[in-house]
Design a protein around this motif. Structure first.
Motif, PDB file in Angstrom:
ATOM      1  N   LEU A   1       5.129  19.660  -4.777  1.00  0.00           N
ATOM      2  CA  LEU A   1       5.384  18.097  -4.800  1.00  0.00           C
ATOM      3  C   LEU A   1       6.906  17.811  -5.170  1.00  0.00           C
ATOM      4  N   GLU A   2       7.599  18.822  -4.980  1.00  0.00           N
ATOM      5  CA  GLU A   2       9.045  18.540  -4.958  1.00  0.00           C
ATOM      6  C   GLU A   2       9.549  17.669  -6.081  1.00  0.00           C
ATOM      7  N   CYS A   3       9.223  18.248  -7.617  1.00  0.00           N
ATOM      8  CA  CYS A   3       9.238  17.329  -8.740  1.00  0.00           C
ATOM      9  C   CYS A   3       9.786  18.534  -9.720  1.00  0.00           C
TER      10      CYS A   3
ATOM     11  N   ASP B   1       0.706  10.075 -10.214  1.00  0.00           N
ATOM     12  CA  ASP B   1       2.168   9.184 -10.032  1.00  0.00           C
ATOM     13  C   ASP B   1       2.638  10.230  -8.618  1.00  0.00           C
ATOM     14  N   GLN B   2       2.744  11.268  -8.954  1.00  0.00           N
ATOM     15  CA  GLN B   2       3.287  12.372  -8.207  1.00  0.00           C
ATOM     16  C   GLN B   2       2.750  12.459  -6.821  1.00  0.00           C
ATOM     17  N   LEU B   3       1.441  12.715  -6.931  1.00  0.00           N
ATOM     18  CA  LEU B   3       0.579  12.645  -5.806  1.00  0.00           C
ATOM     19  C   LEU B   3       0.774  11.448  -4.875  1.00  0.00           C
ATOM     20  N   HIS B   4       0.754  10.466  -5.505  1.00  0.00           N
ATOM     21  CA  HIS B   4       0.849   9.093  -4.701  1.00  0.00           C
ATOM     22  C   HIS B   4       2.468   8.895  -4.027  1.00  0.00           C
ATOM     23  N   ARG B   5       3.386   9.312  -4.835  1.00  0.00           N
ATOM     24  CA  ARG B   5       4.529   9.598  -4.250  1.00  0.00           C
ATOM     25  C   ARG B   5       4.755  10.392  -3.220  1.00  0.00           C
ATOM     26  N   ARG B   6       3.957  11.418  -3.123  1.00  0.00           N
ATOM     27  CA  ARG B   6       4.257  12.427  -1.952  1.00  0.00           C
ATOM     28  C   ARG B   6       3.147  11.955  -0.701  1.00  0.00           C
ATOM     29  N   ARG B   7       2.431  11.088  -1.034  1.00  0.00           N
ATOM     30  CA  ARG B   7       1.088  10.567  -0.375  1.00  0.00           C
ATOM     31  C   ARG B   7       0.583  11.818   0.058  1.00  0.00           C
ATOM     32  N   MET B   8      -0.274  12.517  -1.113  1.00  0.00           N
ATOM     33  CA  MET B   8      -0.889  13.792  -0.988  1.00  0.00           C
ATOM     34  C   MET B   8      -2.176  13.535  -1.907  1.00  0.00           C
TER      35      MET B   8
ATOM     36  N   GLU C   1      -5.508  18.152  -1.256  1.00  0.00           N
ATOM     37  CA  GLU C   1      -4.156  18.827  -0.192  1.00  0.00           C
ATOM     38  C   GLU C   1      -3.395  19.641  -1.293  1.00  0.00           C
ATOM     39  N   LEU C   2      -3.284  19.063  -2.530  1.00  0.00           N
ATOM     40  CA  LEU C   2      -2.738  19.868  -3.491  1.00  0.00           C
ATOM     41  C   LEU C   2      -3.418  21.170  -3.695  1.00  0.00           C
ATOM     42  N   SER C   3      -4.506  21.220  -4.046  1.00  0.00           N
ATOM     43  CA  SER C   3      -5.255  22.200  -4.338  1.00  0.00           C
ATOM     44  C   SER C   3      -5.045  23.160  -3.272  1.00  0.00           C
ATOM     45  N   GLU C   4      -5.382  23.118  -2.154  1.00  0.00           N
ATOM     46  CA  GLU C   4      -5.184  23.942  -0.846  1.00  0.00           C
ATOM     47  C   GLU C   4      -3.749  24.530  -1.103  1.00  0.00           C
ATOM     48  N   ALA C   5      -2.799  23.650  -1.097  1.00  0.00           N
ATOM     49  CA  ALA C   5      -1.149  24.156  -1.090  1.00  0.00           C
ATOM     50  C   ALA C   5      -1.089  25.000  -2.166  1.00  0.00           C
ATOM     51  N   VAL C   6      -1.565  24.792  -3.584  1.00  0.00           N
ATOM     52  CA  VAL C   6      -1.216  25.520  -4.603  1.00  0.00           C
ATOM     53  C   VAL C   6      -1.875  26.696  -4.648  1.00  0.00           C
TER      54      VAL C   6
END
Length: 70
Positions: free
Chosen positions: A55-57, A9-16, A20-25
């Motif tokens: 994810l700014e959550c 849900d959070q990935l969808h909300r951020r369109r990520m 991409e999350l794996s690389e950013a984190v």
């Protein structure tokens, strides 16, 4: 398991994407996938903090507790 993961849900909300999350984190795609599918047995606070930062959550946006009715 009564703890549910709402990472999709959070990935969808951020369109990520998960990649991409794996690389950013800085967490492997395999480990994030295990978390996303709810197969993880635990999560480090540092990992949760990093995911929330990117994810700014809040942690409650990613995790919820659904108690047993029994």
């Amino acid at each position: 398991m009564p703890v549910r993961i709402h990472l999709d849900d959070q990935l969808h909300r951020r369109r990520m994407t998960l990649t991409e999350l794996s690389e950013a984190v800085g967490i492997t795609l395999a480990n994030l996938s295990i978390l996303k599918t709810g197969k993880a047995k635990a999560i480090r606070f540092s990992t949760l903090e990093a995911i929330c930062r990117v994810l700014e959550c809040q942690p409650g946006d990613i995790l919820s507790y659904e108690g047993d009715d029994a």
